[in-house]
Motif scaffolding. Structure first.
Motif, PDB file in Angstrom:
ATOM      1  N   TYR A  40       0.977  -1.341  -0.181  1.00 14.33           N
ATOM      2  CA  TYR A  40      -0.160  -0.082  -0.030  1.00 14.33           C
ATOM      3  C   TYR A  40       0.762   1.260   0.100  1.00 14.33           C
ATOM      4  N   HIS A  59     -12.467   6.263  -9.379  1.00 18.15           N
ATOM      5  CA  HIS A  59     -11.361   5.303  -9.820  1.00 18.15           C
ATOM      6  C   HIS A  59     -11.570   3.630  -9.106  1.00 18.15           C
ATOM      7  N   TRP A  61      -9.938   1.658  -7.096  1.00 16.37           N
ATOM      8  CA  TRP A  61      -9.343   1.347  -5.831  1.00 16.37           C
ATOM      9  C   TRP A  61     -10.075   2.142  -4.638  1.00 16.37           C
ATOM     10  N   PRO A 115      -3.878   1.378  -2.634  1.00 15.04           N
ATOM     11  CA  PRO A 115      -2.896   0.291  -3.266  1.00 15.04           C
ATOM     12  C   PRO A 115      -1.960   1.105  -3.912  1.00 15.04           C
ATOM     13  N   PRO A 116      -0.839   0.428  -4.407  1.00 17.22           N
ATOM     14  CA  PRO A 116       0.106   1.304  -5.289  1.00 17.22           C
ATOM     15  C   PRO A 116      -0.211   1.951  -6.464  1.00 17.22           C
ATOM     16  N   GLU A 117      -1.479   1.192  -7.110  1.00 22.24           N
ATOM     17  CA  GLU A 117      -1.973   1.755  -8.493  1.00 22.24           C
ATOM     18  C   GLU A 117      -2.710   2.891  -8.406  1.00 22.24           C
ATOM     19  N   GLY A 118      -3.229   3.030  -7.178  1.00 24.30           N
ATOM     20  CA  GLY A 118      -3.799   4.370  -6.675  1.00 24.30           C
ATOM     21  C   GLY A 118      -2.870   5.534  -6.532  1.00 24.30           C
ATOM     22  N   ASP A 119      -1.738   5.442  -6.575  1.00 29.47           N
ATOM     23  CA  ASP A 119      -0.689   6.570  -6.253  1.00 29.47           C
ATOM     24  C   ASP A 119      -0.382   7.357  -7.526  1.00 29.47           C
ATOM     25  N   ILE A 120      -1.412   7.886  -8.076  1.00 28.42           N
ATOM     26  CA  ILE A 120      -1.168   8.675  -9.420  1.00 28.42           C
ATOM     27  C   ILE A 120      -1.368   9.995  -9.041  1.00 28.42           C
TER      28      ILE A 120
END
Length: 126
Positions: A40, A59, A61, A115-120
């Motif tokens: 995360y 999105h 997540w 989650p990592p894909e949400g850190d944009i």
């Protein structure tokens, strides 16, 4: 970055994450894949008075959010919530949401775990 000894620090001492996420904001990554937590990302959003997101977005997540300083206003789906220090919220994936600093004079800080894909980068106006 792994460590075999306990560590501690201050959020304010962390570097700002690169990018413009929304005007009047700073983002600091407290924990994440490059800082001790591969599954995360815990970000600290520091939002200047009167700034934040004004348009909702969604999105896939989820978010886990905790207010640690100041006060925010939040839109979650069809509901509006205010948060003060110590308040938390869970935002499921695909729910429209946004938040902004309620104050005209004080900053607000929130911790947000995704989650990592949400850190944009999210580019929104103040």
């Amino acid at each position: 970055m792994a460590s075999n000894k306990p560590l501690h620090g201050a959020i304010d001492d962390l570097p700002d994450a690169p990018g413009l996420f929304f005007e009047g904001s700073q983002k600091k990554v407290v924990f994440g894949p490059t800082r001790f937590w591969p599954d995360y990302v815990m970000r600290c959003w520091i939002v200047q008075p009167g700034c934040g997101e004004r348009q909702t977005h969604h999105h896939p997540w989820p978010h886990i959010v905790v207010c640690i300083e100041g006060e925010t206003s939040n839109i979650l789906g069809d509901e509006h919530f205010d948060m003060k220090p110590g308040d938390w919220e869970y935002i499921p994936g695909d729910i429209e949401h946004c938040f902004w600093n309620k104050s005209d004079t004080e900053i607000c800080k929130i911790l947000c775990i995704v989650p990592p894909e949400g850190d944009i980068a999210i580019k929104k106006g103040c």
